[in-house]
Design a protein around this motif. Structure first.
Motif, short mmCIF file in Angstrom:
data_model
loop_
_atom_site.label_atom_id
_atom_site.label_comp_id
_atom_site.label_asym_id
_atom_site.label_seq_id
_atom_site.Cartn_x
_atom_site.Cartn_y
_atom_site.Cartn_z
N ASN A 273 48.28 41.78 40.38
CA ASN A 273 48.21 42.57 39.15
C ASN A 273 49.07 43.82 39.31
O ASN A 273 48.72 44.73 40.06
CB ASN A 273 46.76 42.93 38.83
N LEU A 274 50.18 43.87 38.59
CA LEU A 274 51.08 45.02 38.61
C LEU A 274 51.18 45.66 37.23
O LEU A 274 52.17 46.30 36.90
CB LEU A 274 52.47 44.58 39.08
N SER A 275 50.13 45.50 36.45
CA SER A 275 50.16 46.01 35.08
C SER A 275 50.17 47.53 35.05
O SER A 275 49.69 48.19 35.97
CB SER A 275 48.95 45.48 34.30
N HIS A 276 50.75 48.05 33.97
CA HIS A 276 50.79 49.49 33.72
C HIS A 276 51.44 50.26 34.87
O HIS A 276 50.88 51.20 35.42
CB HIS A 276 49.38 50.02 33.43
N ASN A 277 52.64 49.81 35.22
CA ASN A 277 53.49 50.51 36.16
C ASN A 277 54.81 50.81 35.47
O ASN A 277 54.84 50.97 34.24
CB ASN A 277 53.68 49.68 37.43
N LYS A 278 55.91 50.90 36.23
CA LYS A 278 57.21 51.23 35.65
C LYS A 278 58.27 50.21 36.03
O LYS A 278 59.45 50.54 36.19
CB LYS A 278 57.63 52.63 36.12
N LEU A 279 57.86 48.97 36.11
CA LEU A 279 58.77 47.89 36.50
C LEU A 279 59.64 47.45 35.32
O LEU A 279 59.16 47.31 34.21
CB LEU A 279 57.98 46.70 37.03
N SER A 280 60.91 47.20 35.60
CA SER A 280 61.80 46.61 34.60
C SER A 280 62.38 45.30 35.09
O SER A 280 63.05 44.58 34.35
CB SER A 280 62.93 47.58 34.26
N GLN A 281 62.14 44.97 36.36
CA GLN A 281 62.51 43.69 36.93
C GLN A 281 61.65 43.42 38.15
O GLN A 281 60.97 44.32 38.64
CB GLN A 281 63.99 43.66 37.32
N ASP B 175 51.51 37.16 32.62
CA ASP B 175 51.20 38.11 31.55
C ASP B 175 52.34 39.11 31.44
O ASP B 175 52.55 39.93 32.34
CB ASP B 175 49.88 38.82 31.83
N LEU B 176 53.07 39.06 30.32
CA LEU B 176 54.17 39.98 30.05
C LEU B 176 53.90 40.79 28.78
O LEU B 176 54.84 41.29 28.15
CB LEU B 176 55.49 39.22 29.92
N SER B 177 52.66 40.92 28.43
CA SER B 177 52.30 41.63 27.21
C SER B 177 52.60 43.13 27.33
O SER B 177 52.73 43.65 28.42
CB SER B 177 50.82 41.41 26.87
N GLN B 178 52.72 43.77 26.17
CA GLN B 178 52.92 45.22 26.09
C GLN B 178 54.16 45.68 26.84
O GLN B 178 54.15 46.69 27.55
CB GLN B 178 51.68 45.97 26.61
N ASN B 179 55.24 44.93 26.68
CA ASN B 179 56.55 45.35 27.17
C ASN B 179 57.47 45.54 25.97
O ASN B 179 56.99 45.82 24.88
CB ASN B 179 57.09 44.32 28.18
N SER B 180 58.77 45.40 26.17
CA SER B 180 59.74 45.58 25.07
C SER B 180 60.69 44.40 25.00
O SER B 180 61.89 44.54 24.80
CB SER B 180 60.53 46.89 25.26
N LEU B 181 60.15 43.20 25.15
CA LEU B 181 60.96 41.99 25.17
C LEU B 181 61.33 41.58 23.75
O LEU B 181 60.49 41.55 22.85
CB LEU B 181 60.19 40.85 25.84
N LEU C 286 52.11 41.47 34.57
CA LEU C 286 53.14 42.50 34.42
C LEU C 286 52.98 43.23 33.10
O LEU C 286 53.92 43.81 32.57
CB LEU C 286 54.53 41.86 34.51
N CYS C 287 51.78 43.25 32.60
CA CYS C 287 51.48 43.89 31.31
C CYS C 287 51.77 45.40 31.38
O CYS C 287 51.53 46.05 32.40
CB CYS C 287 50.01 43.66 30.97
N GLY C 288 52.28 45.94 30.27
CA GLY C 288 52.43 47.39 30.16
C GLY C 288 53.46 47.98 31.10
O GLY C 288 53.28 49.09 31.60
N ASN C 289 54.58 47.28 31.33
CA ASN C 289 55.67 47.81 32.14
C ASN C 289 56.87 48.13 31.24
O ASN C 289 56.69 48.43 30.06
CB ASN C 289 56.01 46.82 33.25
N LEU C 290 58.07 48.06 31.78
CA LEU C 290 59.27 48.47 31.05
C LEU C 290 60.28 47.34 30.91
O LEU C 290 61.49 47.59 30.82
CB LEU C 290 59.93 49.67 31.76
N PHE C 291 59.81 46.10 30.84
CA PHE C 291 60.72 44.95 30.73
C PHE C 291 61.35 44.90 29.34
O PHE C 291 60.66 44.97 28.32
CB PHE C 291 59.98 43.65 30.99
N THR C 292 62.67 44.75 29.32
CA THR C 292 63.39 44.55 28.06
C THR C 292 64.09 43.20 28.02
O THR C 292 64.43 42.71 26.94
CB THR C 292 64.45 45.65 27.87
#
Length: 458
Positions: free
Chosen positions: A276-284, A321-327, A299-305
């Motif tokens: 679980n790496l949710s709510h961090n600052k990952l973009s990759q 889980d890739l929810s709450q990103n900017s995809l 990976l919820c709540g990170n910075l993935f575009t």
């Protein structure tokens, strides 16, 4: 109310006590320790609020405390230590307080099977005592023997450490500034660190070898090595080294930190199954192919575009889980053939055709896209299900199985698509719910004109 300020080395704290508390303390000291009865300033009933009297009494009480401490500082009695809150701040008396608790309640606490919560100050006290060349127990009571603390912590299976960046109680002490070790904890299988500065952990001992479940939340972590190699001096040279491996680690929750990248230290825990790496600052994501057993990744709540060739980065992940990103696109997920559940809710997906990147995945059964702009499209559910072809009835979309009516409409859309492409439709309508042998199903004939119109506007 009188405020007493105590200073021990660099640490100072304050205690507030009324005169009655002084009188109670004095009675105990007179009875148990032979203190002179006339040492305490006498009580005054009339005029005890006069400013001049209050000032004089404050000075007399200060002299009383200083006199008591002068004669008893080598063997500070429990009554006086607790009166001045030594058991909250000072190492020796804090450990004696812990020893009393574990001596009387330790077995019951362990049998309850609940998580055991420690503060960094308590762990710091234990570590300081163990660092002494010849640790001694200055207490005269058996129940305050330090061995009770050691025996208790060596049996803890779920350790919780709750830190803080605020001053502790009424002192200048910040618990997250205190170093400590965990080498006395021999049987920890679950380690939970909350609001902690993990860099203060000086030695993990058996915790690294035995821990199966690791949680580090709301901390100051920037990368995984901050915890996996927290006690390593040269982190760049030890990745993969046997002394630093976490062989039993299966579940890892590092949510709500500031992790911006994944380093090679992840290979130190090759048996991780859920991460679980949710709510961090990952973009990759990088280096997760070093986790051959990884099946669930949050990976919820990170910075993935964007998502680039995720099959080369994730391995055989089943639940993603890739929810709450900017995809805005699902391109890059099309070769995650092991994927069974995908959550991309609350992103920027605008086109239904983006689902085609995952509709070909043979194991996908659960797809969550709610909270995206695409979810506002008219009949988006049937249009999404139609992309799954003959597997439409097997897909759980946004936590709901398709209804019979939706499947009928999907069949019409697929027939239209097949006609346009010059092939025969392969979709067969089946009821998603079990039907009794004696039941009959009737439904209205689909409006072909409406379906053609809906399809032409896609």
């Amino acid at each position: 109310m009188y405020k007493i300020t105590i200073k021990v080395g660099p640490t100072h704290w304050s205690v507030k006590q009324r005169y009655n508390a002084f009188a109670d303390l004095h009675d105990k000291l007179v009875t148990n320790h032979g203190v002179a009865r006339d040492l305490l300033p006498p009580k005054k009933i009339i005029g005890n609020k006069d400013p001049t009297f209050v000032k004089k009494r404050r000075a007399d009480l200060e002299l009383y405390i200083q006199t008591i401490l002068h004669f008893m500082h080598h063997t500070l009695p429990r009554e006086l230590a607790e009166f001045l809150d030594f058991h909250h701040y000072e190492v020796t008396h804090l450990l004696q307080s812990l020893a009393r608790q574990f001596f009387s309640q330790g077995d019951k606490i362990l049998l309850d099977g609940l998580p055991i919560v420690f503060a960094p100050l308590q762990l710091h006290a234990i570590s300081c005592h163990l660092k002494s060349p010849l640790p001694t127990n200055v207490a005269s009571e058996q129940e305050t023997d330090f061995s009770h603390v050691v025996d208790f912590v060596s049996q803890v299976s779920h350790l919780v450490v709750e830190g803080s960046n605020d001053c502790y109680r009424a002192s200048n002490m910040v618990q997250n500034h205190l170093p400590f070790t965990l080498n006395t904890f021999k049987n920890v299988e679950k380690l939970t660190l909350r609001d902690m500065c993990v860099s203060q952990i000086g030695h993990l001992g058996a915790v690294r070898r035995r821990t199966k479940n690791l949680e580090v939340n709301n901390g100051d972590m920037k990368q995984m090595s901050d915890i996996l190699l927290t006690d390593a001096v040269y982190r760049e040279t030890v990745a993969g080294d046997e002394p630093f491996r976490w062989p039993a680690l299966i579940h890892v929750d590092l949510s709500h930190n500031s992790i911006a990248s994944l380093d090679e230290s992840v290979s130190l825990a090759p048996n991780i199954e859920r991460l679980n790496l949710s709510h961090n600052k990952l973009s990759q994501v990088e280096h997760l192919t070093a986790l051959p057993h990884l099946v669930s990744l949050n990976l919820c709540g990170n910075l993935f575009t964007r998502l680039d060739s995720m099959h080369t980065r994730l391995g055989n992940v089943v639940d993603l889980d890739l929810s709450q990103n900017s995809l805005s696109s699902l391109s890059g997920l099309d070769k995650l053939y092991s994927l069974s559940s995908l959550n991309v809710s609350t992103n920027n997906l605008c086109e239904i055709d983006e689902v085609s990147h995952v509709s070909c995945l043979p194991c996908l059964e659960t797809l969550i896209i709610t909270g995206n702009p695409v979810a506002t499209v008219v009949d988006y559910r049937t249009k999404v299900l139609e992309l799954f072809g003959s597997r439409a009835s097997e897909i759980c979309l946004d936590n709901e199985r398709p209804t019979q009516k939706e499947l009928e409409f999907v069949a019409v859309l697929q027939a239209i698509r097949a006609s346009r492409e010059g092939r025969l439709p392969t979709f067969s309508i089946s009821n998603p719910l079990p039907v009794l042998a004696s039941s009959t199903i009737s439904f209205d004939r689909p409006d072909l004109a409406t379906a053609v119109s809906e399809s032409s506007t896609k």
